[in-house]
Every structure is written in C-alpha cells, then in structure tokens.
Design an enzyme around this catalytic site. Structure first.
Site, PDB file in Angstrom:
ATOM      1  N   TYR A  64     -20.930  18.092 -36.403  1.00  0.00           N
ATOM      2  CA  TYR A  64     -21.351  19.122 -37.353  1.00  0.00           C
ATOM      3  C   TYR A  64     -20.183  20.071 -37.580  1.00  0.00           C
ATOM      4  CZ  TYR A  64     -26.164  18.970 -38.914  1.00  0.00           C
ATOM      5  OH  TYR A  64     -27.305  18.659 -39.589  1.00  0.00           O
ATOM      6  N   GLU A  66     -20.296  22.972 -40.229  1.00  0.00           N
ATOM      7  CA  GLU A  66     -20.554  23.957 -41.294  1.00  0.00           C
ATOM      8  C   GLU A  66     -19.499  25.052 -41.264  1.00  0.00           C
ATOM      9  OE1 GLU A  66     -24.579  25.475 -41.471  1.00  0.00           O
ATOM     10  OE2 GLU A  66     -25.303  23.413 -41.253  1.00  0.00           O
ATOM     11  N   ASP A 241     -15.787  18.571 -65.509  1.00  0.00           N
ATOM     12  CA  ASP A 241     -16.210  17.528 -64.582  1.00  0.00           C
ATOM     13  C   ASP A 241     -15.353  16.297 -64.895  1.00  0.00           C
ATOM     14  OD1 ASP A 241     -17.426  15.392 -63.342  1.00  0.00           O
ATOM     15  OD2 ASP A 241     -19.470  16.005 -63.837  1.00  0.00           O
ATOM     16  N   THR A 270     -15.718  13.305 -58.581  1.00  0.00           N
ATOM     17  CA  THR A 270     -16.052  12.418 -57.473  1.00  0.00           C
ATOM     18  C   THR A 270     -14.730  11.872 -56.954  1.00  0.00           C
ATOM     19  OG1 THR A 270     -16.307  10.595 -59.033  1.00  0.00           O
ATOM     20  CG2 THR A 270     -18.328  11.709 -58.312  1.00  0.00           C
ATOM     21  N   LYS A 273     -14.375   6.981 -58.014  1.00  0.00           N
ATOM     22  CA  LYS A 273     -14.320   6.231 -59.284  1.00  0.00           C
ATOM     23  C   LYS A 273     -12.866   5.823 -59.534  1.00  0.00           C
ATOM     24  CE  LYS A 273     -18.522   8.221 -61.235  1.00  0.00           C
ATOM     25  NZ  LYS A 273     -18.888   9.536 -60.692  1.00  0.00           N
ATOM     26  N   ARG A 279     -16.867   7.313 -51.294  1.00  0.00           N
ATOM     27  CA  ARG A 279     -17.902   7.978 -52.099  1.00  0.00           C
ATOM     28  C   ARG A 279     -17.950   9.446 -51.690  1.00  0.00           C
ATOM     29  NH1 ARG A 279     -20.599   4.411 -54.899  1.00  0.00           N
ATOM     30  NH2 ARG A 279     -21.676   6.174 -55.798  1.00  0.00           N
TER      31      ARG A 279
HETATM   32  N1  DSN Z   1     -23.232   7.314 -61.631  1.00  0.00           N
HETATM   33  C1  DSN Z   1     -22.052   7.822 -62.254  1.00  0.00           C
HETATM   34  C2  DSN Z   1     -21.712   7.058 -63.473  1.00  0.00           C
HETATM   35  O1  DSN Z   1     -21.958   5.876 -63.465  1.00  0.00           O
HETATM   36  O2  DSN Z   1     -21.175   7.592 -64.424  1.00  0.00           O
HETATM   37  C3  DSN Z   1     -22.126   9.262 -62.494  1.00  0.00           C
HETATM   38  O3  DSN Z   1     -23.424   9.699 -62.413  1.00  0.00           O
END
Ligand code: DSN
Length: 478
Positions: A64, A66, A241, A270, A273, A279
């Site tokens: 943990y 925090e 974003d 994120t 990607k 992730r």
């Molecule tokens: N799940 C991602 C996407 O496929 O764009 C973002 O939510």
C-alpha cells in the site's frame, strides 16, 4: 535480454502458476497463442515489452502506498518511492512536462484526477479563501453545502461522441456527465474535420470551466494551440486527453501546434495504447495544478498500484530510446498505407484518410452495420472494434463504423506492403458479407451472412501475413 532469458522467465512463471491453478496458466498460454495468430487492429491496444510485463508480476503488488513520493500514509514505501519517482521523471523528460503524476489506474481515473484537480483549483480553493479557512473540514455546514452545490454545477465543453470524443468527456452514461453540465462540439459534416470557428462559438456561448481536447476515434491531428487560444478567450482551463496518441507525442510525430503538452494546462493519458506500456493512466500538468493533481489518491483513486508504476517506469524508459521515434513514425506511415489500400479498393473513410494511428471505415458503404462488420472480420481472424461515425444513424451499439489502428501490428514489424494486404483482406470480408434478417423477416442490425469457407481462407491469409513477424519472438513456451 537474451531470448533464452525471456523464455525461461515466462516458462518458470507459468510453472509456478500451474502448480496452484492450472486453468489460469492455460488461459495465459492460450491468450499468447490467440494474440500471435490474429491480426490485431484495435486502435487502443498494443503489445507491451517482456520487461514491462515482468515488472508487473511481483511483490510490489503487495504494497500500500497512499500519498506521493516521500509523503506516504504507510510506512515502508522507500522502494515504491523509487519506482514512482522514476516513472514520473521519465514521463516529465519524455513529454517535456513540468509535472507528472503516474498513479492513475486507467484513462478514466486519470480524467477524474484532472477534473477534480481543476475543480479544486478553480472552485474549492477560492471558496476556502473567501471563508478564510484552510481546508474543507473547517467550513461551516452552510458554506460546505454551498460549495458542494457549486462543485456540482460546472460546465465542460468536449468533442461529441460520434465525432470521435470519449465517454469520459462529460457524457451522461459516465460519471463525468453526472458531474458536469456538458455541451459538445462536433465536426464539419462536409469534411469530418474539427471546425475551430464553431468550437470558439460554442465556447463563447457556453462559457465552460473546462475545454477538453482529445479523442478516441478522430483520425486527424488536432491543433492544440488554437484550442488553447479558445480556452483562454473564455477563461476556461484547457485539458487534453491524449490517451490514444500519447505514443505519437512521445515519438515526436506530433510536435508544435499538435503537441498538447506545451499548450494545455493539464494532459491525461493511458499508458498502454500507442505509448506501449502497461495498462494504466497518467496526468501531466503545469506547476500551478501539481499540488491538486498529487491529491488524486485518495481524492478519487484507490491505493496506487506500485507494480504497475514499476512497469510504467520501464515502458517510459523504453519510449525515451531513439528507436521509439522511429516506431511512432511507422505507426502513422502504416495507418496511411492502410487508409490508401482501403480507399483504392472503394472503401469510405471518415475524413477521407488519416494523419494519426487510426482509420475509421464507414461501413454503410458495404450496406452493413458496424456490429455486423466487426463480427464478420472477427470470424476471419481480424480483430477490430465497431465505432460510431459522425451523425451515426445506427447509434452507439450497432454503429456504422469500424475503427482500425496500427500501433500493435507496427510493434510486430509489419510495414506498408502488409498494410495493403490487410486492406485487401478487410475489403474482401466486407464485400462478401451481407446483412441478415430477423426471424420475422425484418432487417437485422446484428445478423449477417458470410461464407465460412471464405472466412477461414481470410484467416489463413492473416496468419500467413503474421508468420514473418512473430509476436514476442524471444518467448517460447513449449
Ligand atoms: N477503450 C479505449 C478505446 O478503445 O478507445 C478508451 O476508452
């Protein structure tokens, strides 16, 4: 790392897992086989490196932590401090950001951290100052009630869902839509492109607290300098974003007006990607928002995941290597080759092409819904996902689009020639698929007809195409 070391590491891990629950070990092995054999064109997926994967599977998971680096609510966090500080340092250096917060568990978490940092900075802090108190616990019941009402009554302007925006940018099914009074800006119906004059007009009329840039299904570059000017003209905080295109920013494919980091007050992403990490999520921001961002846990996040922060540090270190820029450029080259291949065969693409990592096919030209097309392609070994197109008549469930992206296949090493062959396979499946009917004879938006032999033939072609580009060549589980 040598190939032997990778094989030994993953084989040994599976052996340990198999001794406890063999079905999990089998599923892990089966997932590798499936990923190796299918043409993965999901724009939001990739293949993390063995080092990134291994950094996640260890005892950091048990801790943990925090708080933030050097300021924890738990003892014994010195090693977590090391990996969190490393991940943040790599993120700052990679993106040229003044501040990085690497605890968010996902993109939605990163967005929530950003929204609440802005609300705290723009709404809560002035209220505390006015009441001459230091923290919310010191407010009177009446002031607290008034502040809560104020926090829940703010405005957000973001890209509409069917123009390629994301659910977490203030849409009602998501918590962001319940938090904010939201309006959205679309794209020009004739070109499919963002019309910045219309965005400016919407901002002037609506006067949002937050203007959101960024998308999950818009195949073009966005001019963040112009969006920042629009935000400034109405006193809005500008948030971007960049979950989908963070790898293209990291790899310096998107620079100048198209790099959100110097233009936005706050940027979320994120890490899994186009950035090709584990992730997870991350927030980058200007110094004035740093303290509020660092309150993400426990403000909106559960305890940080130190094993994932360790993997973020590894992946971000990889993205700082010179070859990542080459990878990022190849992602876009491949997307453009795929778009060209589809266009030359007669497909209709939203905006007529791409300048990022994704292509959006309007499958109404094939007289199919997105759902029918997605399933027919899946039967043929091609993994994609359906997606709305602008002004989609089929709604968000059936849709009229197929979103395809190149980050994963580019990681495997496929290039322009293979993208043309992929376009041929996609076009073949879509031209050979017909819409099905319901039991009562009415047209179905889900059922479809595709000859099983043809689907098998395409799937074999897909496997052949991939054979030259093995996934995780260093990992042999046999
Ligand atoms: N799940 C991602 C996407 O496929 O764009 C973002 O939510």
């Amino acid at each position: 790392m040598s190939r032997n070391a990778e094989s030994t590491a993953f084989r040994s891990a599976l052996e340990v897992i198999r001794a406890v629950e063999p079905r999990v070990a089998d599923a892990i092995g089966a997932e590798l086989t499936d990923q190796r054999e299918s043409l993965k064109l999901i724009a939001s997926e990739n293949y993390a490196s063995p080092a990134t994967l291994l950094a996640m599977g260890n005892w950091f998971s048990d801790k943990y932590a925090e708080g933030t680096v050097g300021r924890r609510f738990y003892a014994g966090c010195q090693n977590v401090d090391t990996v969190e500080a490393l991940a943040a340092e790599h993120a700052r250096e990679l993106f040229g950001a003044p501040h990085a917060y690497v605890q968010p568990h996902s993109g939605i978490d990163a967005n929530l951290v950003a929204f609440w940092a802005v609300l705290a900075d723009r709404v809560e802090s002035p209220a505390l100052k006015k009441a001459q108190v230091r923290q919310v616990n010191d407010l009177t019941e009446a002031d607290w009630f008034a502040l809560r009402r104020e926090l829940g009554n703010q405005r957000m302007l973001g890209m509409s869902l069917d123009a390629g925006g994301h659910l977490t940018h203030g849409f009602r099914p998501n918590i962001s839509g319940k938090m904010f009074d939201q309006r959205s800006y679309g794209t020009d119906p004739a070109t499919g492109l963002i019309d910045y004059d219309r965005v400016a007009e919407a901002a002037r009329e609506f006067k949002p607290l937050i203007l959101v840039g960024g998308y999950s299904a818009y195949p073009r570059k966005v001019n963040f300098r112009i969006l920042r000017e629009i935000a400034d003209s109405v006193g809005a905080t500008f948030m971007v974003d960049m979950a989908h295109f963070a790898g293209l920013v990291a790899g310096k494919v998107f620079t100048g007006d198209f790099d959100p980091v110097p233009h936005a007050h706050i940027v979320t992403t994120t890490t899994h990607k186009s950035l090709r990490g584990p992730r997870g999520g991350m927030v980058l921001c200007q110094p004035e928002l740093a303290d509020q961002v660092d309150r993400g846990c426990p403000m909106v996040l559960g305890g940080p995941l130190p094993h994932v922060m360790a993997a973020k540090a590894v992946a971000l270190a990889e993205a700082r290597r010179p070859d990542f820029a080459d990878y990022a450029q190849r992602i876009v080259d491949n997307a453009q080759a795929l778009a060209e291949g589809l266009l030359s065969r007669g497909a209709t693409l939203v905006t007529g092409g791409t300048d990022n990592h994704l292509v959006l096919i309007d499958v109404s030209g094939y007289e199919l819904t997105g759902r029918q097309a997605e399933q027919a392609l899946l039967d043929s070994g091609i993994v994609t996902n359906r997606n709305s197109v602008p002004q989609d008549p089929n709604g968000a469930w059936y849709t009229s689009g197929i979103r395809i992206g190149t980050p994963a296949l580019t990681t495997r090493g496929l290039g322009a020639a293979e993208m043309d062959q992929t376009a041929e396979l996609i076009h073949t499946v879509l031209t050979q698929t017909t819409a099905g009917a319901n039991a009562d004879g009415t047209p179905s938006k889900a059922k479809y007809n595709l000859d099983a032999g043809l689907a098998d033939k395409v799937a074999r072609h897909a496997t052949d195409l991939l054979a030259t580009y093995p996934l995780y060549p260093g990992i042999d589980l046999t």
